[in-house]
Design a protein around this motif. Structure first.
Motif, mmCIF file in Angstrom:
data_model
loop_
_atom_site.group_PDB
_atom_site.id
_atom_site.type_symbol
_atom_site.label_atom_id
_atom_site.label_comp_id
_atom_site.label_asym_id
_atom_site.label_seq_id
_atom_site.Cartn_x
_atom_site.Cartn_y
_atom_site.Cartn_z
ATOM 1 N N SER A 157 0.860 -1.181 0.000
ATOM 2 C CA SER A 157 0.000 0.000 0.000
ATOM 3 C C SER A 157 0.896 1.231 0.000
ATOM 4 O O SER A 157 1.758 1.369 0.868
ATOM 5 C CB SER A 157 -0.907 0.015 1.239
ATOM 6 N N LYS A 158 0.679 2.119 -0.972
ATOM 7 C CA LYS A 158 1.521 3.310 -1.076
ATOM 8 C C LYS A 158 1.463 4.147 0.200
ATOM 9 O O LYS A 158 2.454 4.747 0.620
ATOM 10 C CB LYS A 158 1.064 4.154 -2.274
ATOM 11 N N TYR A 161 3.954 2.935 3.017
ATOM 12 C CA TYR A 161 5.267 2.566 2.493
ATOM 13 C C TYR A 161 6.326 2.443 3.581
ATOM 14 O O TYR A 161 7.051 1.447 3.637
ATOM 15 C CB TYR A 161 5.744 3.561 1.427
ATOM 16 N N ASP A 288 5.426 0.764 -4.868
ATOM 17 C CA ASP A 288 4.816 2.009 -5.317
ATOM 18 C C ASP A 288 5.187 3.099 -4.316
ATOM 19 O O ASP A 288 5.106 2.893 -3.098
ATOM 20 C CB ASP A 288 3.294 1.879 -5.379
ATOM 21 N N LYS A 292 6.401 7.540 -7.782
ATOM 22 C CA LYS A 292 6.653 6.591 -8.866
ATOM 23 C C LYS A 292 5.907 5.280 -8.624
ATOM 24 O O LYS A 292 5.508 4.972 -7.504
ATOM 25 C CB LYS A 292 8.146 6.295 -8.997
ATOM 26 N N LYS A 293 5.724 4.531 -9.700
ATOM 27 C CA LYS A 293 5.143 3.198 -9.608
ATOM 28 C C LYS A 293 6.252 2.171 -9.406
ATOM 29 O O LYS A 293 7.369 2.333 -9.906
ATOM 30 C CB LYS A 293 4.362 2.856 -10.887
ATOM 31 N N PRO A 388 2.902 -4.749 -10.625
ATOM 32 C CA PRO A 388 1.486 -4.642 -10.241
ATOM 33 C C PRO A 388 0.802 -3.400 -10.812
ATOM 34 O O PRO A 388 -0.367 -3.444 -11.186
ATOM 35 C CB PRO A 388 1.547 -4.589 -8.708
ATOM 36 N N SER A 389 1.543 -2.308 -10.893
ATOM 37 C CA SER A 389 0.955 -1.054 -11.386
ATOM 38 C C SER A 389 0.591 -1.121 -12.867
ATOM 39 O O SER A 389 -0.230 -0.335 -13.346
ATOM 40 C CB SER A 389 1.929 0.107 -11.149
ATOM 41 N N SER A 390 1.197 -2.066 -13.609
ATOM 42 C CA SER A 390 0.920 -2.152 -15.051
ATOM 43 C C SER A 390 -0.190 -3.145 -15.376
ATOM 44 O O SER A 390 -0.588 -3.267 -16.537
ATOM 45 C CB SER A 390 2.198 -2.551 -15.806
ATOM 46 N N ASP A 394 -7.100 -5.438 -10.386
ATOM 47 C CA ASP A 394 -6.540 -5.491 -9.039
ATOM 48 C C ASP A 394 -6.324 -6.952 -8.628
ATOM 49 O O ASP A 394 -7.274 -7.724 -8.499
ATOM 50 C CB ASP A 394 -7.493 -4.823 -8.049
#
Length: 401
Positions: A157-158, A161, A288, A292-293, A388-390, A394
């Motif tokens: 979870s951003k 972090y 993440d 940035k991702k 995961p970001s790409s 989910d």
């Protein structure tokens, strides 16, 4: 959804067949399934057996026609009179049990990390003995089944972090140390060092710490002060070992002496200090951040290798890659047939062929029935690692057993 046992029958796992509708499974106790449904393949049954499942509850009315059910008798087995007591065996925990325990360890670690930050912010002393019990549990989990732990820690979870990074650095250091056959006490001290390694960031200006863009040279110099602050903070901690102290204070040093805060050179950096540099960079690259991702593990490995031999120890980087695998447990991958899944179980003998839990198809642009693919025994191959970001969906719900 909870299922009423009266509506299902209990059968031995070796009598389960494709098409039966499973509502619950049992290893050492009753466990409700999160995704009940029909058994899709023989591979799914093999996976249940592999995970230590002994019995399944099945709904006859929802199973395919022609299924043959062999219910388990509710009567307990009677030992013959005078028979010697059976030897006590330490039962290997199922993946469900291990992952449940891993989740507890991660939750406790985040709580401890938050407590340490709060104590530091309030000017209170950190007590190492509070970390001892947690470190022992972490080491036991890694030694028994590190796959479950890494799968849980892969959930990021951003907004959390700083906490998750501290926990993941500790977890990765223990796994790395285990891979290098380091003594258990060393693993414990590295875990403690990992959980406190970023404690100095509590004194960094929040505008700099959470800036959603690249730092200016002045801001970066301020950020680097977190290591100076860390040194001041841990100097007041009683009972902190040299190993834990090194992990905390050396993770931004570089072999060529250009790192900070002390500009140490290779000759001044012990193995555990060099390990902390590698692990810290890897976890930061794959997470993440506010600016940035996170990248895939494969991309992170390339960067780690590019930093050798001047900044990072090349031999240790290769050993780290071998330790967590080319496709680490918890990583997302795309198979050659377009299916996307989570690397579920590592394969030490053939690291390019792990077991993958598939849940989505990029070919058909939709979720699919969950299936487990052992790449070692399959015609499909892993096409690529995915950040995961790409991924367009989910994956979080599928990290559960």
């Amino acid at each position: 959804m909870q299922y009423d046992p009266k509506q299902s029958i209990k059968i031995p796992i070796d009598t389960l067949t494709v098409g039966m509708f499973v509502t619950a499974i049992e290893d050492s106790k009753r466990v409700n399934l999160a995704n009940a449904g029909r058994v899709p393949t023989q591979q799914a049954i093999r996976q249940l057996v592999k995970n230590g499942v002994k019995y399944a509850w099945v709904d006859q009315s929802l199973s395919v026609k022609g299924s043959v059910f062999k219910p388990v008798s509710d009567q307990p087995e009677v030992e013959p009179e005078g028979a010697p007591p059976a030897p006590i065996k330490r039962k290997k925990m199922s993946r469900f049990s291990q992952q449940k325990k891993a989740s507890k360890i991660i939750r406790e670690a985040k709580g401890l990390a938050q407590k340490i930050l709060n104590q530091t912010f309030e000017g209170k002393s950190i007590h190492v003995d509070e970390l001892d019990g947690w470190a022992d549990d972490l080491i036991e989990s890694v030694l028994i089944d590190s796959d479950a732990l890494h799968c849980v820690s892969a959930l990021r979870s951003k907004d959390e972090y700083l906490l998750e990074h501290s926990v993941n650095v500790a977890t990765l250091l223990v796994s790395f140390g285990k891979h290098l056959n380091l003594p258990k006490e060393t693993l414990k001290q590295m875990a403690i060092g990992g959980i406190i390694h970023d404690v100095g960031k509590i004194k960094v200006d929040d505008k700099v710490l959470h800036k959603p863009a690249r730092l200016t040279p002045e801001e970066f110099e301020h950020m680097k002060l977190h290591q100076v602050y860390a040194g001041e903070i841990i100097s007041t901690v009683t009972g902190l070992s040299d190993i834990a102290r090194d992990v905390c204070l050396m993770h931004h040093e570089k072999l060529d002496g250009t790192g900070y805060p002390r500009g140490l050179t290779a000759e001044q950096m012990p193995t555990h200090g060099r390990m902390s540099c590698i692990v810290d960079i890897y976890d930061a690259l794959t997470a993440d951040r506010c600016y940035k991702k996170g990248m895939s593990s494969a991309e992170a490995f390339k960067i780690l290798l590019s930093l050798t031999p001047f900044h990072l120890d090349r031999d240790l980087v290769y050993k780290f890659i071998n330790c967590i695998g080319v496709y680490p447990v918890g990583a997302l991958v795309e198979l050659s047939d377009g299916r996307v899944g989570i690397v579920w179980t590592s394969n030490a003998a053939e690291p390019l062929k792990p077991e993958v839990k598939c849940f989505y198809s990029r070919k058909y642009k939709r979720f699919i029935d969950v299936s487990y693919v052992d790449v070692k025994h399959s015609k499909v191959t892993i096409e690529r690692a995915i950040a995961p970001s790409s991924l367009e969906v989910d994956p979080t719900p599928f990290f559960d057993v």
